[in-house]
Design a protein around this motif. Structure first.
Motif, PDB file in Angstrom:
ATOM      1  N   MET A   5      85.562  -4.259 -49.412  1.00 47.69           N
ATOM      2  CA  MET A   5      86.308  -5.268 -50.157  1.00 47.69           C
ATOM      3  C   MET A   5      86.241  -6.582 -49.379  1.00 47.69           C
ATOM      4  SD  MET A   5      87.366  -3.555 -52.783  1.00 47.69           S
ATOM      5  CE  MET A   5      88.647  -4.507 -53.548  1.00 47.69           C
ATOM      6  N   VAL A   6      86.023  -7.668 -50.110  1.00 42.88           N
ATOM      7  CA  VAL A   6      85.941  -8.979 -49.483  1.00 42.88           C
ATOM      8  C   VAL A   6      86.790  -9.976 -50.262  1.00 42.88           C
ATOM      9  CG1 VAL A   6      83.632  -8.647 -48.511  1.00 42.88           C
ATOM     10  CG2 VAL A   6      83.876  -9.631 -50.796  1.00 42.88           C
ATOM     11  N   THR A   7      87.203 -11.011 -49.565  1.00 37.68           N
ATOM     12  CA  THR A   7      87.843 -12.167 -50.190  1.00 37.68           C
ATOM     13  C   THR A   7      87.036 -13.383 -49.764  1.00 37.68           C
ATOM     14  OG1 THR A   7      90.006 -11.103 -50.082  1.00 37.68           O
ATOM     15  CG2 THR A   7      89.973 -13.499 -50.411  1.00 37.68           C
ATOM     16  N   VAL A   8      86.527 -14.126 -50.743  1.00 37.55           N
ATOM     17  CA  VAL A   8      85.655 -15.259 -50.462  1.00 37.55           C
ATOM     18  C   VAL A   8      86.233 -16.513 -51.108  1.00 37.55           C
ATOM     19  CG1 VAL A   8      83.316 -16.188 -50.702  1.00 37.55           C
ATOM     20  CG2 VAL A   8      83.651 -13.740 -50.377  1.00 37.55           C
ATOM     21  N   GLN A   9      86.274 -17.573 -50.339  1.00 34.37           N
ATOM     22  CA  GLN A   9      86.733 -18.881 -50.812  1.00 34.37           C
ATOM     23  C   GLN A   9      85.502 -19.756 -50.963  1.00 34.37           C
ATOM     24  OE1 GLN A   9      89.027 -20.863 -47.825  1.00 34.37           O
ATOM     25  NE2 GLN A   9      89.538 -22.586 -49.129  1.00 34.37           N
ATOM     26  N   GLY A  10      85.344 -20.370 -52.130  1.00 33.57           N
ATOM     27  CA  GLY A  10      84.171 -21.216 -52.338  1.00 33.57           C
ATOM     28  C   GLY A  10      84.274 -22.018 -53.616  1.00 33.57           C
ATOM     29  N   TRP A  11      83.124 -22.449 -54.116  1.00 37.90           N
ATOM     30  CA  TRP A  11      83.043 -23.301 -55.295  1.00 37.90           C
ATOM     31  C   TRP A  11      82.150 -22.620 -56.333  1.00 37.90           C
ATOM     32  CZ3 TRP A  11      85.810 -27.856 -55.010  1.00 37.90           C
ATOM     33  CH2 TRP A  11      86.259 -28.217 -53.746  1.00 37.90           C
ATOM     34  N   ILE A  12      82.524 -22.704 -57.602  1.00 37.31           N
ATOM     35  CA  ILE A  12      81.714 -22.118 -58.660  1.00 37.31           C
ATOM     36  C   ILE A  12      80.457 -22.966 -58.817  1.00 37.31           C
ATOM     37  CG2 ILE A  12      81.580 -21.547 -61.109  1.00 37.31           C
ATOM     38  CD1 ILE A  12      84.584 -20.998 -61.032  1.00 37.31           C
ATOM     39  N   GLY A  13      79.304 -22.347 -58.595  1.00 36.61           N
ATOM     40  CA  GLY A  13      78.039 -23.071 -58.572  1.00 36.61           C
ATOM     41  C   GLY A  13      77.300 -23.107 -59.893  1.00 36.61           C
ATOM     42  N   VAL A  75      87.564 -21.831 -55.942  1.00 36.23           N
ATOM     43  CA  VAL A  75      88.202 -20.558 -56.270  1.00 36.23           C
ATOM     44  C   VAL A  75      88.269 -19.633 -55.058  1.00 36.23           C
ATOM     45  CG1 VAL A  75      87.594 -20.581 -58.730  1.00 36.23           C
ATOM     46  CG2 VAL A  75      86.018 -19.570 -57.073  1.00 36.23           C
ATOM     47  N   VAL A  76      89.119 -18.631 -55.194  1.00 32.86           N
ATOM     48  CA  VAL A  76      89.202 -17.521 -54.249  1.00 32.86           C
ATOM     49  C   VAL A  76      88.908 -16.267 -55.066  1.00 32.86           C
ATOM     50  CG1 VAL A  76      90.661 -16.240 -52.651  1.00 32.86           C
ATOM     51  CG2 VAL A  76      90.920 -18.724 -52.857  1.00 32.86           C
ATOM     52  N   VAL A  77      87.922 -15.485 -54.622  1.00 36.37           N
ATOM     53  CA  VAL A  77      87.513 -14.271 -55.324  1.00 36.37           C
ATOM     54  C   VAL A  77      87.715 -13.088 -54.398  1.00 36.37           C
ATOM     55  CG1 VAL A  77      85.572 -13.048 -56.378  1.00 36.37           C
ATOM     56  CG2 VAL A  77      85.807 -15.524 -56.708  1.00 36.37           C
ATOM     57  N   HIS A  78      88.361 -12.045 -54.917  1.00 32.80           N
ATOM     58  CA  HIS A  78      88.564 -10.807 -54.162  1.00 32.80           C
ATOM     59  C   HIS A  78      87.936  -9.668 -54.961  1.00 32.80           C
ATOM     60  CE1 HIS A  78      90.445  -7.873 -51.536  1.00 32.80           C
ATOM     61  NE2 HIS A  78      90.837  -7.220 -52.618  1.00 32.80           N
ATOM     62  N   GLY A  79      87.132  -8.856 -54.284  1.00 31.49           N
ATOM     63  CA  GLY A  79      86.512  -7.749 -54.994  1.00 31.49           C
ATOM     64  C   GLY A  79      85.622  -6.909 -54.108  1.00 31.49           C
ATOM     65  N   ARG A  80      84.849  -6.043 -54.762  1.00 33.29           N
ATOM     66  CA  ARG A  80      83.963  -5.119 -54.061  1.00 33.29           C
ATOM     67  C   ARG A  80      82.611  -5.787 -53.799  1.00 33.29           C
ATOM     68  NH1 ARG A  80      87.394  -2.556 -56.853  1.00 33.29           N
ATOM     69  NH2 ARG A  80      86.882  -1.928 -58.937  1.00 33.29           N
TER      70      ARG A  80
END
Length: 136
Positions: A5-13, A75-80
């Motif tokens: 599981m990861v949480t990634v902070q970034g920008w929708i490209g 955005v911040v995305v959390h998932g597999r």
């Protein structure tokens, strides 16, 4: 159930694209994350190479995220986390990192947002279960 599981902070490209797979809504977009580090020699912040992730959101998350997200949004995305290997058009083997999203939200360190609750629907009207990700 040994999943990464990861949480990634970034920008929708890329513009988020909603489609259906076997009658189930899925939203896909690319997420760019540019790590920064402090260079003590120059006393300045330096950007590293941008890391790109494919993001998939299924079912209710897809339906709720589609009208909420736009290309360029922070955005911040959390998932597999998963990876797949393929050969591109140039004949080069490429490893793509993909996130099967469990939750997605706007990064509120970069702006403000407004939340609108959606009425429960689907099997049993359970919003927690409606948001489950499809088994791969």
């Amino acid at each position: 159930m040994n999943q990464t599981m990861v949480t990634v902070q970034g920008w929708i490209g890329t513009a988020p694209m909603l489609r259906e797979v076997a009658g189930v809504p899925v939203l896909n977009f690319r997420l760019g994350c540019t790590p920064r580090h402090f260079n003590r020699t120059t006393s300045s912040w330096v950007d590293s190479e941008t890391q790109w992730y494919g993001v998939s959101a299924w079912r209710r998350l897809a339906s709720n995220a589609e009208p909420s997200l736009r290309q360029g949004d922070p955005v911040v995305v959390h998932g597999r986390l998963d990876h797949r290997t393929y050969v591109n058009k140039s004949g080069i083997e490429v490893v793509a990192l993909e996130i099967d999203a469990v939750t997605i939200g706007h990064d509120l360190t970069r702006g403000t947002a407004s939340f609108v609750k959606v009425a429960a629907s689907g099997p049993g009207g359970d919003p927690e279960r409606d948001g489950e990700v499809a088994a791969a």
